[in-house]
Design a protein around this motif. Structure first.
Motif, PDB file in Angstrom:
ATOM      1  N   LEU A 155       1.034  -0.990   0.072  1.00  0.00           N
ATOM      2  CA  LEU A 155       0.096   0.032  -0.144  1.00  0.00           C
ATOM      3  C   LEU A 155       0.823   1.275  -0.019  1.00  0.00           C
ATOM      4  CD1 LEU A 155      -2.664  -1.121   2.500  1.00  0.00           C
ATOM      5  CD2 LEU A 155      -2.672  -1.291  -0.072  1.00  0.00           C
ATOM      6  N   SER A 156       0.877   1.960  -1.028  1.00  0.00           N
ATOM      7  CA  SER A 156       1.956   2.924  -1.186  1.00  0.00           C
ATOM      8  C   SER A 156       1.653   4.292  -0.502  1.00  0.00           C
ATOM      9  CB  SER A 156       2.107   3.273  -2.628  1.00  0.00           C
ATOM     10  OG  SER A 156       2.546   2.139  -3.523  1.00  0.00           O
ATOM     11  N   SER A 157       2.281   5.127  -0.369  1.00  0.00           N
ATOM     12  CA  SER A 157       2.209   6.452   0.295  1.00  0.00           C
ATOM     13  C   SER A 157       1.097   7.221  -0.447  1.00  0.00           C
ATOM     14  CB  SER A 157       3.422   7.114   0.999  1.00  0.00           C
ATOM     15  OG  SER A 157       3.040   8.314   1.563  1.00  0.00           O
ATOM     16  N   THR A 158      -0.045   7.602  -0.031  1.00  0.00           N
ATOM     17  CA  THR A 158      -0.962   8.509  -0.809  1.00  0.00           C
ATOM     18  C   THR A 158      -0.348   9.908  -0.531  1.00  0.00           C
ATOM     19  OG1 THR A 158      -2.824   6.936  -0.199  1.00  0.00           O
ATOM     20  CG2 THR A 158      -3.281   9.385  -0.878  1.00  0.00           C
ATOM     21  N   ALA A 159       0.193  10.284   0.585  1.00  0.00           N
ATOM     22  CA  ALA A 159       0.698  11.612   0.690  1.00  0.00           C
ATOM     23  C   ALA A 159       1.841  11.875  -0.149  1.00  0.00           C
ATOM     24  CB  ALA A 159       0.942  11.622   2.277  1.00  0.00           C
ATOM     25  N   VAL A 160       2.655  10.967  -0.234  1.00  0.00           N
ATOM     26  CA  VAL A 160       4.126  11.129  -1.142  1.00  0.00           C
ATOM     27  C   VAL A 160       3.593  11.304  -2.414  1.00  0.00           C
ATOM     28  CG1 VAL A 160       6.401  10.120  -1.675  1.00  0.00           C
ATOM     29  CG2 VAL A 160       5.465  10.071   0.731  1.00  0.00           C
ATOM     30  N   LEU A 211       3.085  18.843   8.047  1.00  0.00           N
ATOM     31  CA  LEU A 211       3.102  18.275   9.445  1.00  0.00           C
ATOM     32  C   LEU A 211       3.213  16.909   9.325  1.00  0.00           C
ATOM     33  CD1 LEU A 211       3.384  19.211  12.356  1.00  0.00           C
ATOM     34  CD2 LEU A 211       0.826  18.948  12.290  1.00  0.00           C
ATOM     35  N   PHE A 212       2.396  16.301   8.247  1.00  0.00           N
ATOM     36  CA  PHE A 212       2.424  14.748   8.406  1.00  0.00           C
ATOM     37  C   PHE A 212       3.752  14.297   7.870  1.00  0.00           C
ATOM     38  CE2 PHE A 212       2.420  10.963   5.318  1.00  0.00           C
ATOM     39  CZ  PHE A 212       1.709  10.220   6.381  1.00  0.00           C
ATOM     40  N   PHE A 213       4.378  14.941   6.886  1.00  0.00           N
ATOM     41  CA  PHE A 213       5.793  14.134   6.518  1.00  0.00           C
ATOM     42  C   PHE A 213       6.742  14.541   7.756  1.00  0.00           C
ATOM     43  CE2 PHE A 213       4.250  15.160   2.222  1.00  0.00           C
ATOM     44  CZ  PHE A 213       3.941  13.992   1.855  1.00  0.00           C
ATOM     45  N   LEU A 214       6.550  15.783   8.479  1.00  0.00           N
ATOM     46  CA  LEU A 214       7.625  16.191   9.670  1.00  0.00           C
ATOM     47  C   LEU A 214       7.240  14.837  10.680  1.00  0.00           C
ATOM     48  CD1 LEU A 214       7.148  20.017  10.222  1.00  0.00           C
ATOM     49  CD2 LEU A 214       9.401  18.765   9.730  1.00  0.00           C
ATOM     50  N   SER A 215       6.259  14.488  10.918  1.00  0.00           N
ATOM     51  CA  SER A 215       6.225  13.420  11.931  1.00  0.00           C
ATOM     52  C   SER A 215       6.586  11.799  11.548  1.00  0.00           C
ATOM     53  CB  SER A 215       4.638  13.460  11.991  1.00  0.00           C
ATOM     54  OG  SER A 215       3.834  13.163  11.109  1.00  0.00           O
ATOM     55  N   VAL A 216       6.386  11.795  10.125  1.00  0.00           N
ATOM     56  CA  VAL A 216       6.946  10.514   9.544  1.00  0.00           C
ATOM     57  C   VAL A 216       8.689  10.428   9.838  1.00  0.00           C
ATOM     58  CG1 VAL A 216       7.255   9.320   7.528  1.00  0.00           C
ATOM     59  CG2 VAL A 216       5.043   9.922   7.935  1.00  0.00           C
ATOM     60  N   GLY A 217       9.211  11.649   9.758  1.00  0.00           N
ATOM     61  CA  GLY A 217      10.577  11.405   9.896  1.00  0.00           C
ATOM     62  C   GLY A 217      11.166  11.543  11.154  1.00  0.00           C
ATOM     63  N   MET A 218       9.991  12.246  12.177  1.00  0.00           N
ATOM     64  CA  MET A 218      10.404  11.819  13.408  1.00  0.00           C
ATOM     65  C   MET A 218      10.548  10.480  13.919  1.00  0.00           C
ATOM     66  SD  MET A 218       8.568  15.030  15.504  1.00  0.00           S
ATOM     67  CE  MET A 218       8.154  16.300  14.425  1.00  0.00           C
ATOM     68  N   SER A 219       9.358   9.566  13.269  1.00  0.00           N
ATOM     69  CA  SER A 219       8.982   8.481  13.483  1.00  0.00           C
ATOM     70  C   SER A 219      10.063   7.345  13.306  1.00  0.00           C
ATOM     71  CB  SER A 219       7.735   7.785  13.060  1.00  0.00           C
ATOM     72  OG  SER A 219       6.552   8.723  13.304  1.00  0.00           O
ATOM     73  N   LEU A 220      11.128   7.546  12.688  1.00  0.00           N
ATOM     74  CA  LEU A 220      12.184   6.610  12.217  1.00  0.00           C
ATOM     75  C   LEU A 220      13.153   6.323  13.437  1.00  0.00           C
ATOM     76  CD1 LEU A 220      13.506   5.110   9.948  1.00  0.00           C
ATOM     77  CD2 LEU A 220      15.128   7.120   9.723  1.00  0.00           C
ATOM     78  N   PHE A 223       5.645   4.374  -7.224  1.00  0.00           N
ATOM     79  CA  PHE A 223       4.689   3.575  -6.248  1.00  0.00           C
ATOM     80  C   PHE A 223       5.605   2.676  -5.485  1.00  0.00           C
ATOM     81  CE2 PHE A 223       1.268   5.237  -8.520  1.00  0.00           C
ATOM     82  CZ  PHE A 223       0.185   5.157  -7.564  1.00  0.00           C
ATOM     83  N   ALA A 224       7.006   2.524  -5.402  1.00  0.00           N
ATOM     84  CA  ALA A 224       7.841   1.449  -5.142  1.00  0.00           C
ATOM     85  C   ALA A 224       7.972   1.545  -3.748  1.00  0.00           C
ATOM     86  CB  ALA A 224       9.203   1.713  -5.914  1.00  0.00           C
ATOM     87  N   GLN A 225       7.650   2.553  -2.969  1.00  0.00           N
ATOM     88  CA  GLN A 225       7.709   2.783  -1.370  1.00  0.00           C
ATOM     89  C   GLN A 225       6.523   2.148  -0.861  1.00  0.00           C
ATOM     90  OE1 GLN A 225       6.251   4.805  -3.138  1.00  0.00           O
ATOM     91  NE2 GLN A 225       4.968   6.238  -2.161  1.00  0.00           N
ATOM     92  N   GLY A 226       6.782   1.649   0.489  1.00  0.00           N
ATOM     93  CA  GLY A 226       5.609   1.432   1.235  1.00  0.00           C
ATOM     94  C   GLY A 226       4.706   3.002   1.642  1.00  0.00           C
ATOM     95  N   GLY A 227       3.533   2.693   2.404  1.00  0.00           N
ATOM     96  CA  GLY A 227       2.876   3.751   2.888  1.00  0.00           C
ATOM     97  C   GLY A 227       2.538   4.027   4.312  1.00  0.00           C
ATOM     98  N   GLU A 228       1.934   5.027   4.511  1.00  0.00           N
ATOM     99  CA  GLU A 228       1.431   5.448   5.949  1.00  0.00           C
ATOM    100  C   GLU A 228       0.515   4.375   6.672  1.00  0.00           C
ATOM    101  OE1 GLU A 228      -0.610   8.027   2.943  1.00  0.00           O
ATOM    102  OE2 GLU A 228       1.454   7.881   3.448  1.00  0.00           O
ATOM    103  N   SER A 235       8.608  -1.304  10.014  1.00  0.00           N
ATOM    104  CA  SER A 235       8.153   0.229  10.075  1.00  0.00           C
ATOM    105  C   SER A 235       9.621   1.089   9.414  1.00  0.00           C
ATOM    106  CB  SER A 235       7.971   0.757  11.181  1.00  0.00           C
ATOM    107  OG  SER A 235       6.725  -0.028  11.795  1.00  0.00           O
ATOM    108  N   ALA A 236      10.710   0.837  10.063  1.00  0.00           N
ATOM    109  CA  ALA A 236      11.780   1.502   9.440  1.00  0.00           C
ATOM    110  C   ALA A 236      11.966   1.322   7.966  1.00  0.00           C
ATOM    111  CB  ALA A 236      13.109   0.854  10.110  1.00  0.00           C
ATOM    112  N   VAL A 237      11.889   0.092   7.442  1.00  0.00           N
ATOM    113  CA  VAL A 237      12.100   0.059   5.943  1.00  0.00           C
ATOM    114  C   VAL A 237      10.979   0.804   5.286  1.00  0.00           C
ATOM    115  CG1 VAL A 237      11.705  -1.592   4.247  1.00  0.00           C
ATOM    116  CG2 VAL A 237      12.960  -2.426   6.063  1.00  0.00           C
ATOM    117  N   VAL A 238       9.604   0.792   5.840  1.00  0.00           N
ATOM    118  CA  VAL A 238       8.784   1.658   5.033  1.00  0.00           C
ATOM    119  C   VAL A 238       9.042   3.077   5.257  1.00  0.00           C
ATOM    120  CG1 VAL A 238       6.301   2.592   5.360  1.00  0.00           C
ATOM    121  CG2 VAL A 238       6.883   0.081   5.612  1.00  0.00           C
TER     122      VAL A 238
END
Length: 619
Positions: A128-133, A281-290, A338-343, A367-370
């Motif tokens: 399920l690719s990242s809709t946001a990205v 803000l969503f992308f910022l929080s994804v970066g923090m979650s790594l 579409f090669a990446q994972g999603g939120e 989760s780290a891979v995504v």
């Protein structure tokens, strides 16, 4: 304590805004895109950077509203008839891509030694690719409305729909493993509830939303309309989430249902400011979650998993795209995008870990891979765009110029040139037409024009187009840089031809005059003047007075232009009328050097004004 907590919250907000304001312009300047800038900023201020935030998950849940609002705006542009026309792409192309990639990635996870349950869930989350990205990148590249962009949106919609069966699959696997949640709905019930929620939203959109906004519009309170727009979007998203679907799917559906509403444009204007900030803000929080600690400790597994999953998924996407007869270029671009994972993987992995289907260590690694795949994708797309050759344009039915002999050579055949050509053709002059847009050439052919394919910025093309023999050369291209280059070539190589040029704006007009064209005109000047004259008539000004006013406007504009040729764009500012209560005073004299006016014509015009021979304003 309450004040301290409030201060802490305000400090967090300032930190988020500062990180975005610093990182995003830098990354965009480097050509890396805003998504990567947000991710890098989030990593820098997160728990594994400056440690300004201890709980990025809380921000991530709030920031998902950015994705929700983004999908709502996309839905507003997607009318029901258009959505229905994409049903084959959604349930054919989208479903095939999800199933094929899920099978490929599950096989890789099994070969890596994961239990089959964890392998299937891990693969499903990454599929399920990242809709946001993807939506952000399509939006930045201006491809959302293209056919390829619409197919990408169709696949994303199918992936959002796939949320329900995948969550149901987690419950089934948990039950088979003896970890069933007593409060979880049976699979059939989950599907029934989801279908019921969709039916309720469709019914409300058809019979309730327009009357609801009509009542609110009568109140005249703009802020209530904004609040109502947010209520509809967030309420629908929350209702669909309760039904087991994604919030993004609910927001998109709400947008589609309102796409034919008379309030569509107002809703779009009300939502747009919130969308951009929350999506960032969503992308910022994804970066923090790594989880950098997991990446460092298990870097070999993470890198191998990232490479294997992205390559395998890209290969599957490419094969499916070609199977559905997508052009090779589009297939490659879709595979990279579409090669990446999603939120949604975070939700799926969290549910699987809580249900005992996936071990916590495996969930953290996946989760780290995504997250890393979401960060790598913009780089992959940028690299691909630079390495791929430019798209080939079919030249069927299109001819290059060769020995044209028209008295007039017209370069560029857009909407401006099409009108310019009419009086010349009416008089019977032979015109040679060249244009670099193949689709425009084909469209012009259907209206009886013979247009040749040629780039007017190239000297060999100008020669082949008959520039040496032309009495007049009309430069009607819509790009100022190209127009400047053409004028430079024509004045240097074909000095006997008269040059007439279309100017983009006032600054471009000045450059064209300085380059020595015989005539130039701003592309919107005459139409704006004529519209102003009609407005005067509509407001009750008689014909004679309107003509006097328009003549005064023309003279002021020409006078200001002459001053700007010597003094720059800021010169002659006093000649423009403004709507401020205190007008800019006119100077008592025109600027002079060594006793001579810098612009004698402007000096004479100003003297006539002061003598009362030229009207300053309508009497």
């Amino acid at each position: 304590m309450a004040d301290a907590a409030a201060g802490m919250d305000l400090g967090h907000g300032v930190a988020l805004l500062a990180a975005a304001v610093v990182a995003v312009p830098i990354f965009r300047k480097l050509g890396l895109g805003s998504v990567l800038g947000y991710l890098a900023a989030g990593l820098a201020i997160g728990p594994f950077g400056l440690r300004l935030f201890a709980d990025p998950e809380a921000i991530l849940h709030f920031a998902e509203l950015g994705v929700v609002l983004f999908l709502f705006l996309i839905g507003l542009e997607m009318r029901p008839a258009r959505l229905w026309s994409l049903r084959k792409e959604i349930f054919g192309l989208g479903a095939t891509q999800v199933l094929a990639c899920c099978a490929l990635l599950s096989g890789i996870a099994l070969l890596a030694g994961l239990p089959w349950q964890a392998a299937v869930i891990g693969a499903s989350g990454f599929v399920l690719s990242s809709t946001a990205v993807i939506m952000k990148m399509l939006d930045e590249q201006g491809e959302t409305a293209t056919e390829a962009g619409q197919r990408a949106i169709s696949i994303l919609l199918l992936e959002d729909i796939a949320v329900v069966p995948l969550l149901a699959l987690v419950a089934v696997l948990a039950a088979a493993s003896g970890y069933a949640d007593a409060d979880a709905r049976p699979a059939w019930q989950a599907l029934a509830v989801a279908a019921g929620c969709i039916a309720v939203v469709v019914a409300a959109g058809k019979w309730l939303l327009n009357p609801f906004f009509r009542v609110l519009a009568r109140s005249g309170a703009r802020e209530i309309m904004t609040a109502a727009a947010l209520l509809v979007v967030l309420g629908t998203a929350l209702f669909m989430q309760w039904g087991g679907l994604s919030m993004a799917m609910g927001a998109f559906l709400a947008g589609v249902l309102l796409s034919e509403s008379v309030f569509r444009h107002q809703l779009e204007a009300d939502i747009e400011p919130f969308r951009g900030i929350l999506l960032g803000l969503f992308f910022l929080s994804v970066g923090m979650s790594l989880d950098v600690a997991v990446v460092v400790a298990e870097w070999g597994l993470v890198v191998a998993g990232l490479a294997a999953f992205m390559v395998a998924k890209a290969a599957g996407i490419y094969l499916v795209a070609r199977l559905f007869r997508a052009p090779p270029r589009e297939a490659v671009q879709r595979a990279a995008l579409f090669a990446q994972g999603g939120e949604f993987a975070f939700v799926l992995y969290g549910a699987a870990t809580a249900a005992g289907v996936m071990a916590p260590r495996v969930g953290a690694l996946m989760s780290a891979v995504v997250i890393l795949s979401m960060a790598v994708t913009p780089l992959v797309v940028i690299l691909l765009n630079r390495l791929m050759p430019p798209p080939k344009v079919s030249m069927d039915g299109v001819e290059a110029p060769d020995g044209l002999e028209g008295r007039v050579l017209l370069i560029g055949f857009g909407r401006f040139a099409q009108v310019v050509s009419q009086p010349l053709l009416a008089k019977g002059f032979e015109i040679s037409l060249i244009e670099s847009d193949v689709e425009m050439i084909r469209a012009a052919g259907s209206f009886g024009f013979k247009v040749y394919y040629g780039d007017g910025t190239r000297l060999d093309v100008l020669r082949a187009s008959g520039a040496e023999r032309a009495e007049a050369i009309l430069v009607c291209v819509d790009k100022p840089d190209a127009a400047d280059r053409i004028v430079e070539l024509v004045k240097a190589e074909f000095p006997l031809a008269k040059v007439y040029a279309r100017a983009y704006d006032r600054g471009h007009s000045m450059r064209l005059v300085q380059a020595g064209v015989d005539f130039q005109i701003r592309e919107t000047f005459e139409s704006a003047i004529k519209m102003g004259r009609h407005v005067l008539h509509g407001l009750g000004v008689d014909e004679a007075e309107a003509a006097e006013i328009i003549q005064d406007v023309r003279e002021r504009d020409n006078e200001r232009f002459q001053l700007q040729l010597t003094g720059g764009l800021a010169a002659g500012r006093y000649l423009m009328r403004g709507n401020m209560p205190t007008p800019t005073p006119e100077p008592f004299s025109v600027p002079r050097r060594g006793g001579e006016a810098l612009n004698p014509e402007a000096a004479e015009a100003l003297a006539q004004r002061k003598a009362g021979r030229v009207p300053h304003k309508a009497k």
